[in-house]
Design a protein around this motif. Structure first.
Motif, PDB file in Angstrom:
ATOM      1  N   UNK A 140       0.871  -1.163   0.000  1.00 40.70           N
ATOM      2  CA  UNK A 140       0.000   0.000   0.000  1.00 40.70           C
ATOM      3  C   UNK A 140       0.912   1.218   0.000  1.00 40.70           C
ATOM      4  N   UNK A 141       0.668   2.114  -0.902  1.00 38.59           N
ATOM      5  CA  UNK A 141       1.533   3.281  -1.026  1.00 38.59           C
ATOM      6  C   UNK A 141       1.191   4.315   0.031  1.00 38.59           C
ATOM      7  N   UNK A 142       2.209   5.068   0.426  1.00 38.68           N
ATOM      8  CA  UNK A 142       2.035   6.097   1.447  1.00 38.68           C
ATOM      9  C   UNK A 142       1.021   7.141   0.994  1.00 38.68           C
ATOM     10  N   UNK A 143       0.356   7.728   1.955  1.00 36.56           N
ATOM     11  CA  UNK A 143      -0.571   8.815   1.662  1.00 36.56           C
ATOM     12  C   UNK A 143      -1.823   8.370   0.926  1.00 36.56           C
ATOM     13  N   UNK A 144      -2.164   7.101   1.016  1.00 36.15           N
ATOM     14  CA  UNK A 144      -3.365   6.610   0.343  1.00 36.15           C
ATOM     15  C   UNK A 144      -3.283   6.660  -1.171  1.00 36.15           C
ATOM     16  N   UNK A 145      -2.060   6.555  -1.705  1.00 37.64           N
ATOM     17  CA  UNK A 145      -1.864   6.667  -3.147  1.00 37.64           C
ATOM     18  C   UNK A 145      -2.223   5.415  -3.926  1.00 37.64           C
ATOM     19  N   UNK A 146      -2.654   4.379  -3.255  1.00 40.07           N
ATOM     20  CA  UNK A 146      -3.056   3.171  -3.956  1.00 40.07           C
ATOM     21  C   UNK A 146      -2.213   1.971  -3.585  1.00 40.07           C
ATOM     22  N   UNK A 147      -2.233   0.985  -4.479  1.00 42.03           N
ATOM     23  CA  UNK A 147      -1.524  -0.269  -4.270  1.00 42.03           C
ATOM     24  C   UNK A 147      -0.565  -0.482  -5.435  1.00 42.03           C
ATOM     25  N   UNK A 148       0.673  -0.843  -5.110  1.00 45.54           N
ATOM     26  CA  UNK A 148       1.702  -1.110  -6.114  1.00 45.54           C
ATOM     27  C   UNK A 148       2.017  -2.599  -6.063  1.00 45.54           C
ATOM     28  N   UNK A 149       2.028  -3.231  -7.239  1.00 42.90           N
ATOM     29  CA  UNK A 149       2.294  -4.665  -7.351  1.00 42.90           C
ATOM     30  C   UNK A 149       3.451  -4.873  -8.316  1.00 42.90           C
ATOM     31  N   UNK A 150       4.358  -5.779  -7.965  1.00 44.98           N
ATOM     32  CA  UNK A 150       5.454  -6.123  -8.863  1.00 44.98           C
ATOM     33  C   UNK A 150       5.670  -7.632  -8.846  1.00 44.98           C
ATOM     34  N   UNK A 151       5.846  -8.201 -10.029  1.00 49.65           N
ATOM     35  CA  UNK A 151       6.199  -9.615 -10.171  1.00 49.65           C
ATOM     36  C   UNK A 151       7.499  -9.707 -10.964  1.00 49.65           C
ATOM     37  N   UNK A 152       8.385 -10.567 -10.486  1.00 53.80           N
ATOM     38  CA  UNK A 152       9.664 -10.817 -11.153  1.00 53.80           C
ATOM     39  C   UNK A 152       9.651 -12.224 -11.728  1.00 53.80           C
ATOM     40  N   UNK A 153      10.173 -12.358 -12.956  1.00 52.49           N
ATOM     41  CA  UNK A 153      10.130 -13.620 -13.701  1.00 52.49           C
ATOM     42  C   UNK A 153      11.550 -14.046 -14.076  1.00 52.49           C
ATOM     43  N   UNK A 154      11.820 -15.356 -13.904  1.00 54.01           N
ATOM     44  CA  UNK A 154      13.130 -15.873 -14.257  1.00 54.01           C
ATOM     45  C   UNK A 154      12.979 -17.248 -14.902  1.00 54.01           C
ATOM     46  N   UNK A 155      13.633 -17.483 -16.019  1.00 55.13           N
ATOM     47  CA  UNK A 155      14.316 -16.499 -16.856  1.00 55.13           C
ATOM     48  C   UNK A 155      13.319 -15.479 -17.426  1.00 55.13           C
ATOM     49  N   UNK A 156      13.820 -14.286 -17.725  1.00 54.56           N
ATOM     50  CA  UNK A 156      12.944 -13.242 -18.264  1.00 54.56           C
ATOM     51  C   UNK A 156      12.480 -13.580 -19.675  1.00 54.56           C
ATOM     52  N   UNK A 157      11.500 -12.838 -20.140  1.00 60.72           N
ATOM     53  CA  UNK A 157      10.978 -13.029 -21.488  1.00 60.72           C
ATOM     54  C   UNK A 157      10.837 -11.703 -22.202  1.00 60.72           C
ATOM     55  N   UNK A 158       9.916 -11.689 -23.153  1.00 60.68           N
ATOM     56  CA  UNK A 158       9.621 -10.489 -23.941  1.00 60.68           C
ATOM     57  C   UNK A 158      10.806 -10.016 -24.774  1.00 60.68           C
ATOM     58  N   UNK A 159      11.442 -10.946 -25.470  1.00 57.78           N
ATOM     59  CA  UNK A 159      12.525 -10.576 -26.369  1.00 57.78           C
ATOM     60  C   UNK A 159      11.939 -10.165 -27.713  1.00 57.78           C
ATOM     61  N   UNK A 160      12.357  -9.036 -28.208  1.00 56.57           N
ATOM     62  CA  UNK A 160      11.840  -8.486 -29.464  1.00 56.57           C
ATOM     63  C   UNK A 160      12.026  -9.507 -30.590  1.00 56.57           C
ATOM     64  N   UNK A 161      10.948  -9.706 -31.333  1.00 55.24           N
ATOM     65  CA  UNK A 161      10.978 -10.613 -32.468  1.00 55.24           C
ATOM     66  C   UNK A 161      10.721 -12.070 -32.141  1.00 55.24           C
ATOM     67  N   UNK A 162      10.716 -12.438 -30.848  1.00 52.63           N
ATOM     68  CA  UNK A 162      10.461 -13.822 -30.461  1.00 52.63           C
ATOM     69  C   UNK A 162       9.018 -13.982 -30.003  1.00 52.63           C
ATOM     70  N   UNK A 163       8.436 -15.115 -30.346  1.00 46.92           N
ATOM     71  CA  UNK A 163       7.098 -15.434 -29.870  1.00 46.92           C
ATOM     72  C   UNK A 163       7.179 -15.922 -28.426  1.00 46.92           C
ATOM     73  N   UNK A 164       6.176 -15.583 -27.616  1.00 48.07           N
ATOM     74  CA  UNK A 164       6.242 -15.986 -26.217  1.00 48.07           C
ATOM     75  C   UNK A 164       6.070 -17.491 -25.991  1.00 48.07           C
ATOM     76  N   UNK A 165       5.353 -18.162 -26.907  1.00 47.09           N
ATOM     77  CA  UNK A 165       5.106 -19.601 -26.752  1.00 47.09           C
ATOM     78  C   UNK A 165       4.992 -20.264 -28.112  1.00 47.09           C
TER      79      UNK A 165
END
Length: 165
Positions: A140-165
């Motif tokens: 929860x962000x300070x001052x009631x600014x909302x909720x921040x979410x982060x997910x980390x993936x390993x190995x990473x993806x999203x390589x330009x020109x490559x299909x995800x699956x």
């Protein structure tokens, strides 16, 4: 006549594994994040992701940094990454992941592209075929600014020109 008072202290040692509420909360959070990720992957016949404590610590540290301002800025770390911000309170991990998964509607596999003016990168990171591990956190962000979410993936993806699956 003098009275003698004897205090007896009994120490009982219990050999058991104790799960603190923090550990239990982390397990619950892991399930909330993994469930919708793995549903999105199962639809495509991809193997499920496993929760990784190292990635979760990385995500937790980054989420804490963003807690002050809740700005959607990537960590530029060594992992794939999805971030989310929701105004107000009450957001759940599953809601954030479902928001990312909804980008599937805009992804065109044949053209390996996203519909004009839309975003698909969160979805493609979730279903990147080579990704095996996931770690996430939310604050929860300070001052009631909302909720921040982060997910980390390993190995990473999203390589330009490559299909995800």
């Amino acid at each position: 006549m003098a009275t003698i008072t004897t205090t007896t202290t009994i120490i009982i040692i219990i050999a058991a594994v104790y799960f603190s509420p923090t550990h239990a909360a982390q397990n619950n959070l892991a399930k909330q994040f993994l469930g919708p990720h793995n549903v999105a992957r199962a639809v495509l016949g991809l193997p499920p992701l496993a929760w990784d404590a190292r990635l979760a610590r990385y995500a937790r540290n980054y989420a804490q940094k963003r807690r002050r301002d809740c700005v959607l800025v990537h960590s530029d770390g060594p992992y794939g990454e999805n971030i989310f911000w929701g105004s107000g309170s009450g957001w759940t991990a599953a809601q954030a992941v479902k928001y990312w998964a909804a980008e599937r509607a805009w992804y065109d596999y044949r053209g390996n592209s996203c519909a004009p003016g839309q975003k698909c990168g969160h979805y493609t990171q979730m279903v990147w075929r080579d990704t095996r591990r996931l770690g996430c956190d939310m604050v929860s962000c300070f001052g009631g600014r909302g909720v921040f979410v982060v997910c980390s993936y390993d190995p990473p993806g999203n390589y330009v020109g490559e299909r995800p699956y």
